[in-house]
Scaffold this active site. Structure first.
Site, PDB file in Angstrom:
ATOM      1  N   TYR A 208     -44.650  51.079  -6.691  1.00 24.04           N
ATOM      2  CA  TYR A 208     -44.190  51.480  -8.012  1.00 24.04           C
ATOM      3  C   TYR A 208     -43.344  52.748  -8.030  1.00 24.04           C
ATOM      4  CZ  TYR A 208     -47.677  47.996  -9.155  1.00 24.04           C
ATOM      5  OH  TYR A 208     -48.397  46.833  -9.206  1.00 24.04           O
ATOM      6  N   ASP A 249     -49.195  37.028  -0.671  1.00 26.48           N
ATOM      7  CA  ASP A 249     -48.767  37.998   0.328  1.00 26.48           C
ATOM      8  C   ASP A 249     -49.278  37.626   1.710  1.00 26.48           C
ATOM      9  OD1 ASP A 249     -47.695  39.387  -1.824  1.00 26.48           O
ATOM     10  OD2 ASP A 249     -49.461  40.660  -2.054  1.00 26.48           O
ATOM     11  N   ASN A 264     -51.896  36.923  -5.952  1.00 23.87           N
ATOM     12  CA  ASN A 264     -51.858  37.624  -7.234  1.00 23.87           C
ATOM     13  C   ASN A 264     -51.593  36.590  -8.317  1.00 23.87           C
ATOM     14  OD1 ASN A 264     -51.598  40.729  -6.393  1.00 23.87           O
ATOM     15  ND2 ASN A 264     -50.422  39.483  -4.978  1.00 23.87           N
TER      16      ASN A 264
END
Length: 304
Positions: A208, A249, A264
């Site tokens: 982020y 992932d 996710n």
């Protein structure tokens, strides 16, 4: 008739700030598509119920991440209230958030996973682990790489810190190599992205903070490796019963092959997030992606 969408963000997890950031983007995108949008910061469950009664949205856009928002809790609540919502349902969310359950399901499907051991933090410090170094210690249920520690030496064990000693963690063999991720949208995987972080791994800060991770799209890996990644992602998405979108992932190296890290079921939607980037590669812009999620929103029907 114009649909009214309640974009729910914030919540109670460690990923609250990321959720708030995503929510602004989601709300703006949906407004650009002509939806009537109410942006709601979830801080209290009863106030949320009152808001649903007052606003009477056609759809709840689930912009929550981590525990409570991504683990089946909010999904079960909306199922009971019979309010359609975006992303996966309760069962897929609960399994996808639990890394041990996800690994179990993946193994049954022929997807390669790393050797691991589930225990409490207290047990880890008291008895150690059977997993040889290097290994990774991470919460069984959490997202955005929150609380993840890489242990390569005995000194690194001192860096492993959790407030709750009874919290369940997964100690997992460290798989070196390429960090890869795949979006599934409407059951289809389009492309593989490789992530090269400036730090030790693709952690919360790297995810982020602009400039901390290089996204290579498409990944510069052998064709057959990319195909395995996409096949694994589609298989896990479908077997778990994920709805509309997920992100899976992996790590890959020539010795270990393609190894699953996690799935996710409600992937991030910030400007630095991977799913919007891969969707754009597939010809789907951000606003269209958000609209697709709204138009395919569902809830479990009473009696099902």
């Amino acid at each position: 008739m114009v649909k009214k969408v309640l974009v729910v963000v914030g919540g109670f997890s460690a990923e609250r700030e990321v959720s708030l950031s995503s929510g602004e983007n989601i709300a703006a995108a949906l407004k650009s598509k002509g939806y009537k949008v109410v942006l709601y910061d979830l801080k209290d469950a009863w106030d949320f119920v009152d808001t649903l009664r007052r606003e009477k949205p056609d759809v709840v856009f689930n912009g929550l991440y981590g525990n409570w928002g991504e683990d089946g809790t909010i999904q079960g609540m909306l199922d009971m209230l019979q309010v359609p919502y975006t992303h996966s349902g309760m069962k897929a969310s609960a399994i996808g958030m639990d890394k041990c359950l996800t690994k179990y399901v993946a193994q049954k499907c022929g997807i390669r996973v790393a050797q691991s051991q589930k225990m409490t933090v207290r047990e880890f410090f008291k008895n150690g682990t059977v997993i040889p170094m290097p290994y990774v210690v991470k919460p069984v249920s959490d997202g955005s790489s929150v609380g993840v520690f890489i242990v390569q030496t005995s000194e690194d064990i001192l860096k492993v810190k959790y407030k709750n000693l009874d919290r369940e963690v997964l100690v997992e063999k460290y798989i070196p190599g390429h960090e890869l991720t795949v979006m599934c949208l409407e059951d289809k995987a389009y492309v593989v992205t490789e992530l090269i972080a400036t730090g030790d791994f693709y952690n919360y800060k790297a995810k982020y903070t602009g400039g901390m991770t290089q996204h290579i799209l498409p990944a510069k890996i052998p064709y057959e490796v990319a195909e395995i990644c996409k096949a694994y992602a589609e298989k896990l998405h479908q077997v778990l019963g994920c709805r509309m979108v997920s992100r899976v992932d992996f790590r890959w190296n020539e010795k270990d092959g393609v190894v699953l890290l996690e799935i996710n079921t409600n992937p991030g939607m910030t400007k630095l997030s991977l799913v919007p980037e891969q969707a754009k590669y597939a010809g789907i812009d951000y606003a269209t992606l958000c609209a697709k999620l709204v138009e395919n929103a569902k809830c479990r029907k009473i009696g099902e």
